[in-house]
Design a protein around this motif. Structure first.
Motif, mmCIF file in Angstrom:
data_model
loop_
_atom_site.group_PDB
_atom_site.id
_atom_site.type_symbol
_atom_site.label_atom_id
_atom_site.label_comp_id
_atom_site.label_asym_id
_atom_site.label_seq_id
_atom_site.Cartn_x
_atom_site.Cartn_y
_atom_site.Cartn_z
ATOM 1 N N ILE A 62 0.862 -1.188 0.000
ATOM 2 C CA ILE A 62 0.000 0.000 0.000
ATOM 3 C C ILE A 62 0.897 1.236 0.000
ATOM 4 C CG2 ILE A 62 -1.804 1.274 1.219
ATOM 5 C CD1 ILE A 62 -2.863 -1.312 2.309
ATOM 6 N N ARG A 63 0.722 2.056 -1.020
ATOM 7 C CA ARG A 63 1.542 3.262 -1.105
ATOM 8 C C ARG A 63 0.831 4.407 -0.399
ATOM 9 N NH1 ARG A 63 3.076 5.526 -6.905
ATOM 10 N NH2 ARG A 63 0.971 6.366 -6.834
ATOM 11 N N VAL A 64 1.562 5.129 0.435
ATOM 12 C CA VAL A 64 0.931 6.279 1.095
ATOM 13 C C VAL A 64 0.602 7.314 0.017
ATOM 14 C CG1 VAL A 64 2.098 5.857 3.296
ATOM 15 C CG2 VAL A 64 3.100 7.465 1.671
ATOM 16 N N VAL A 111 10.657 2.046 -0.435
ATOM 17 C CA VAL A 111 10.602 3.340 -1.127
ATOM 18 C C VAL A 111 10.410 3.120 -2.614
ATOM 19 C CG1 VAL A 111 11.910 4.780 0.471
ATOM 20 C CG2 VAL A 111 13.138 3.415 -1.208
ATOM 21 N N MET A 112 9.703 4.057 -3.228
ATOM 22 C CA MET A 112 9.612 4.075 -4.675
ATOM 23 C C MET A 112 10.932 4.652 -5.182
ATOM 24 S SD MET A 112 6.314 3.461 -5.839
ATOM 25 C CE MET A 112 6.397 4.120 -7.456
ATOM 26 N N ILE A 113 11.487 3.994 -6.185
ATOM 27 C CA ILE A 113 12.654 4.574 -6.856
ATOM 28 C C ILE A 113 12.099 5.148 -8.148
ATOM 29 C CG2 ILE A 113 14.915 4.131 -7.860
ATOM 30 C CD1 ILE A 113 14.994 3.599 -4.894
ATOM 31 N N GLU A 114 11.812 6.433 -8.114
ATOM 32 C CA GLU A 114 11.187 7.043 -9.293
ATOM 33 C C GLU A 114 11.785 8.397 -9.647
ATOM 34 O OE1 GLU A 114 6.961 7.301 -8.678
ATOM 35 O OE2 GLU A 114 7.163 7.921 -6.608
ATOM 36 N N THR A 115 12.881 8.718 -8.951
ATOM 37 C CA THR A 115 13.626 9.918 -9.339
ATOM 38 C C THR A 115 15.072 9.466 -9.574
ATOM 39 O OG1 THR A 115 14.142 10.345 -7.013
ATOM 40 C CG2 THR A 115 12.227 11.484 -7.918
ATOM 41 N N ASP A 159 7.550 15.463 -19.676
ATOM 42 C CA ASP A 159 6.299 15.442 -18.911
ATOM 43 C C ASP A 159 5.475 14.234 -19.353
ATOM 44 O OD1 ASP A 159 3.737 15.828 -17.993
ATOM 45 O OD2 ASP A 159 3.662 17.965 -18.484
ATOM 46 N N ARG A 160 5.209 13.334 -18.424
ATOM 47 C CA ARG A 160 4.525 12.088 -18.775
ATOM 48 C C ARG A 160 3.085 12.313 -19.232
ATOM 49 N NH1 ARG A 160 3.985 9.166 -12.866
ATOM 50 N NH2 ARG A 160 2.126 8.156 -13.661
ATOM 51 N N GLY A 161 2.522 13.481 -18.910
ATOM 52 C CA GLY A 161 1.128 13.733 -19.283
ATOM 53 C C GLY A 161 0.990 14.611 -20.516
HETATM 54 MG MG MG Z 1 5.153 7.652 -9.663
#
Ligand code: MG
Ligand code: PEP
Length: 588
Positions: free
Chosen positions: A338-340, A436-440, A472-474
């Motif tokens: 579960i991600r906060v 932890v998310m590794i997303e940076t 930008d992903r969006g």
């Molecule tokens: Mg993300």
């Protein structure tokens, strides 16, 4: 001006599948955060749209206030009394009427324009109390604007399924779509990993983005559209031959889906006997049966921010506790990650909770928002998680981590909350599994310092690609550059996996990259331990895994790391899969 005759448009594939049907144009401007000015020919009907939605907004706010009075103290519920007063404020109502008449503009834009004028006046008043009330105007205005279009949705009959056409759908809106009434989605803005795309996939709705705004504006309720979510194509008012050919394509896609579904009890083993861990990303506990049917083991990512996006009042500790508990019980001891709340970026609540920023994707997002934006909400969420954790195999995940300090601070908060819960004699997990998310890029490059502080890594490739490649992903205009297999991204992933192995912790991937069969195989070759994806993608990835050997994948991944481009990096795996399971490859 583009007219809606028979025509084809190639945009960006957001969610797979084929939908054929009539459109539901959500009013061209109403769903964007800042409505565009759109001219209208029938001023009176726009005024009526406004007045009906205003009435509806009043009823909603009154019932919210009454409900809150039973849960909170009277002072907090009183905020809604102030909102109700605004709904009957004659200068606001007359201002909107006059703007519609004098500018011949749509109701949403008029509400926006008038409320912003009020907001600007009030936010400059020296009196602090009145200044704070300026935010109430924006809250009420956004409710009225949302209601204007939601009415159009609700006025559809239950059998009248439609294809939604809109300039944009922000996550808080996509989350409320009623799947029973929708066949597919066509929008102007959004990329393959935008949160609109993630939700469309999780709702199983074919979706395409990148369609010009003019074309969107030209569509009327009587127009027919084909949405090809595999290729990212939209065909407007197709002739009967084209429609028939797409019907056949849809049937073939269904046939493959059923065939793959019949393999759901098979293990995802490579031909040389390596068992891959496949988990599922879900957005609601109601997706647990779907997860089970897909053959996925456990929840690799539960995005809790969707619990907050549509709420005027964020969910309290007990209601969150119930949701997490149900999820853990339904998972039957399988791991549930579960991600906060990852609030910020494009995931902004409709009202209240987050501030407006110039660069939201680089701002107070994820763990930054939790620690320094709304720590109160973060603590409530952590308490709910600590309590729910006793009902199953809970793993808690922190999004957008970019420093060791953020993890240390979170650990300290968890320690204090555990003490609090102990003193209240409540049950809780004492050895919470924290990842932890590794997303940076900064997290990927600092993985060795983070590894000692956490129990697992989850690589969020949607953001890792965005932040590594400055795309930008969006934003559909730069979607052509969005290539997850770019060798720089692969090198970061390889570094994270090596660090995880050295520290004997788990490193999974929960971004969209894991859901694409070619990319998934590349990730396995790089040493990734677990792949987590939307349940609908599991059967495809499982068949891909079962058709190759880990030995082959490791060789190909090693070569991919030295490639000069994403195209070169995927070429080996592409070739292999097109020999072994060509039916899984969809050329874009
Ligand atoms: Mg993300
Ligand atoms: C990611 O960034 O890859 C991820 C899984 O998180 P989200 O898509 O919610 O940002």
């Amino acid at each position: 001006m583009i007219t809606a005759m028979s025509m084809r448009y190639d945009g960006i594939a957001l969610a797979p599948g084929i939908a054929i049907g009539k459109v539901l144009p959500l009013h061209s401007s109403s769903r964007s955060a800042v409505p565009e000015k759109v001219g209208v020919s029938d001023v009176q009907s726009e005024i009526d749209r406004f007045l009906e939605s205003l009435k509806e907004t009043e009823v909603q706010i009154a019932s919210l206030r009454d409900e809150l009075k039973t849960r909170l103290d009277a002072k907090e519920a009183g905020i809604f009394d102030a909102h109700l007063m605004l709904c009957s404020d004659q200068s606001l109502i007359n201002g909107v009427r006059e703007t519609i008449s004098s500018e011949s503009c749509c109701a949403e834009y008029a509400v926006y324009e008038v409320s912003e004028k009020f907001y600007n006046v009030m936010s400059n008043i020296p009196d602090a109390y009145l200044r704070e009330r300026a935010g109430d105007i924006r809250d009420v205005a956004s409710r009225i604007i949302a209601n204007i279009t939601d009415r159009e949705m609700r006025s559809l009959g239950m059998d009248d399924k439609r294809i939604i056409i809109s300039h944009t759908l922000v996550p808080s809106e996509t989350a409320t779509l009623d799947k029973k009434k929708i066949l597919g989605i066509v929008v102007e803005t959004g990329g393959e990993t935008s949160h609109t795309a993630i939700l469309a996939r999780s709702l199983g709705l074919p979706a395409v983005a990148g369609v010009p705004g003019e074309l969107i504006d030209s569509l009327r309720i009587s127009d027919r559209v084909i949405v090809d979510g595999f290729k990212g194509r939209v065909i407007i008012n197709p002739d009967s031959h084209i429609e028939e050919s797409y019907r056949l394509k849809a049937q073939a896609a269904d046939k493959l889906r059923n065939e793959l579904a019949s393999e759901n009890t098979l293990f995802p083993d490579t031909t040389d006997g390596f068992r891959v861990q496949i988990a599922a990303n879900i957005e609601s506990h109601t997706q647990m049966p779907e997860l089970r049917a897909s053959g996925a083991r456990g929840v690799g990512l539960f995005r809790t921010e969707f619990l907050f996006l549509n709420q005027v009042v964020p969910p309290d500790e007990d209601s969150q506790f119930e949701i997490y508990k149900q999820l853990l019980l339904a998972a039957d001891d399988e791991p549930v990650t579960i991600r906060v709340m990852d609030i910020g970026g494009d995931k902004l609540p409709r009202t209240g909770t987050a501030a407006v920023e110039d660069n939201p994707f680089l701002g107070l997002r994820g763990i930054r928002f939790c620690l320094y934006g709304r720590r109160d909400l973060f603590e409530v969420q952590l308490r709910a998680l600590l309590r729910a954790g006793v009902f199953g195999n809970l793993k808690v995940l922190l999004p957008m981590v970019s420093s060791v300090a953020e993890v240390l601070e979170t650990r300290e908060i968890i320690r204090q909350l555990q003490e609090q819960l102990a003193s209240e004699q409540k049950e809780f997990v004492s050895n919470l599994s924290l990842g932890v998310m590794i997303e940076t890029p900064v997290a990927a490059l600092q993985a060795e310092h983070l590894a000692g502080l956490v129990d697992f890594f989850s690589i969020g490739t949607n953001d890792l690609v965005q932040y590594t490649m400055a795309i930008d992903r969006g934003n559909e205009q730069v979607a052509y550059l969005y290539r997850p297999a770019n060798p720089s991204v692969l090198k970061l992933i390889r570094n994270v996996v090596e660090v995880a192995e050295a520290h004997r912790i788990h490193a999974g991937v929960c971004g969209q990259m894991a859901a694409d069969p070619i990319h998934a195989l590349l990730l396995l070759g790089l040493g990734v331990h677990e792949l987590s994806m939307a349940p609908s993608a599991v059967p495809v990835v499982r068949r891909a895994v079962r058709s190759v050997s880990m030995y082959e994948l490791e060789q190909l991944a090693a070569r991919a790391l030295g490639s000069a481009s994403a195209a070169e990096a995927v070429s080996g795996v592409h070739q292999l899969l097109s020999e072994r399971a060509p039916e899984l490859i969809r050329e874009k």
